[in-house]
Design a protein around this motif. Sequence first.
Motif, PDB file in Angstrom:
ATOM      1  N   VAL A 197       0.856  -1.185   0.000  1.00 50.06           N
ATOM      2  CA  VAL A 197       0.000   0.000   0.000  1.00 50.06           C
ATOM      3  C   VAL A 197       0.888   1.229   0.000  1.00 50.06           C
ATOM      4  O   VAL A 197       2.083   1.153   0.322  1.00 50.06           O
ATOM      5  CB  VAL A 197      -0.971   0.044   1.210  1.00 50.06           C
ATOM      6  N   GLY A 198       0.313   2.374  -0.315  1.00 49.46           N
ATOM      7  CA  GLY A 198       1.114   3.583  -0.274  1.00 49.46           C
ATOM      8  C   GLY A 198       0.336   4.813  -0.697  1.00 49.46           C
ATOM      9  O   GLY A 198      -0.809   4.722  -1.167  1.00 49.46           O
ATOM     10  N   THR A 199       0.954   5.956  -0.527  1.00 49.71           N
ATOM     11  CA  THR A 199       0.426   7.227  -1.024  1.00 49.71           C
ATOM     12  C   THR A 199       1.550   7.991  -1.698  1.00 49.71           C
ATOM     13  O   THR A 199       2.702   7.940  -1.246  1.00 49.71           O
ATOM     14  CB  THR A 199      -0.185   8.089   0.096  1.00 49.71           C
ATOM     15  N   ILE A 200       1.229   8.680  -2.772  1.00 51.00           N
ATOM     16  CA  ILE A 200       2.236   9.447  -3.521  1.00 51.00           C
ATOM     17  C   ILE A 200       1.621  10.776  -3.950  1.00 51.00           C
ATOM     18  O   ILE A 200       0.507  10.819  -4.481  1.00 51.00           O
ATOM     19  CB  ILE A 200       2.723   8.675  -4.755  1.00 51.00           C
ATOM     20  N   LYS A 201       2.360  11.861  -3.685  1.00 48.43           N
ATOM     21  CA  LYS A 201       1.977  13.182  -4.165  1.00 48.43           C
ATOM     22  C   LYS A 201       3.145  13.766  -4.959  1.00 48.43           C
ATOM     23  O   LYS A 201       4.304  13.642  -4.567  1.00 48.43           O
ATOM     24  CB  LYS A 201       1.634  14.126  -3.011  1.00 48.43           C
ATOM     25  N   LEU A 202       2.810  14.413  -6.079  1.00 52.00           N
ATOM     26  CA  LEU A 202       3.812  15.066  -6.912  1.00 52.00           C
ATOM     27  C   LEU A 202       3.382  16.501  -7.144  1.00 52.00           C
ATOM     28  O   LEU A 202       2.249  16.774  -7.559  1.00 52.00           O
ATOM     29  CB  LEU A 202       3.952  14.351  -8.254  1.00 52.00           C
ATOM     30  N   TYR A 203       4.306  17.428  -6.876  1.00 53.83           N
ATOM     31  CA  TYR A 203       4.069  18.861  -7.093  1.00 53.83           C
ATOM     32  C   TYR A 203       5.029  19.372  -8.150  1.00 53.83           C
ATOM     33  O   TYR A 203       6.208  19.001  -8.165  1.00 53.83           O
ATOM     34  CB  TYR A 203       4.287  19.645  -5.808  1.00 53.83           C
ATOM     35  N   GLY A 204       4.559  20.265  -8.999  1.00 56.74           N
ATOM     36  CA  GLY A 204       5.411  20.928  -9.972  1.00 56.74           C
ATOM     37  C   GLY A 204       5.699  22.342  -9.535  1.00 56.74           C
ATOM     38  O   GLY A 204       4.784  23.070  -9.098  1.00 56.74           O
TER      39      GLY A 204
END
Length: 207
Positions: A197-204
């Motif tokens: 399981v996991g969570t991922i956030k990507l910001y530019g």
Amino acid sequence: MALTKVRTGGITADAVDNTILKLDDDFALTGTVTGAGIDLLLDTTISSAVAQFDITSTHINGTYDEYQLIFNLQPATDNVHLYARVFVGGTIQTGSIYAAEADWLGGTAAYDNNGAAFFRFNVGGVGGAGAEHTSGRIQLHNVNNTTFGFNYAGDTNQHNTSANHDSANVGGRLILANVANVVNGWRFYFSSGNITVGTIKLYGMRK
């Protein structure tokens, strides 16, 4: 203590020694925000086991040169390391083009490699029992820069195989022979077994 109230054009001003402005009406903002800032590009949850997680050119592309990546990932297997590879021209790079370091904050142990087939983010193994997992925050730099080349820096936290906490400063880049590569994707995976399981956030980061 005197209280005065004045209403003008939907704004109420209450004065008790100083002035407090209250907006009585709703306002809608239109138009495009320009200038420096940060945009959330990806916010996803991994809810069932996968061998790897890819961030494609849909999110990593020529729009931004700098990105921030925040993650929480749990392995299915005990005593593993979190790895990453990049995509160049839409193709995952599996060659020995990766240079990376991870320095353990609680001791003298470290990982250092200048020609591996992956980036590595942990010094000791990540635990895979119960809620043991690894978390991190890394900044991706020069994604489109062919002079200085792609690199990253940040930090990771994890539960190790004894359920204790470890932290590391991490950094990496493509080796000098690949400094001109334009990166347009990223893959997370563990050295063995699945991501449970996991969570991922990507910001530019706006240019």
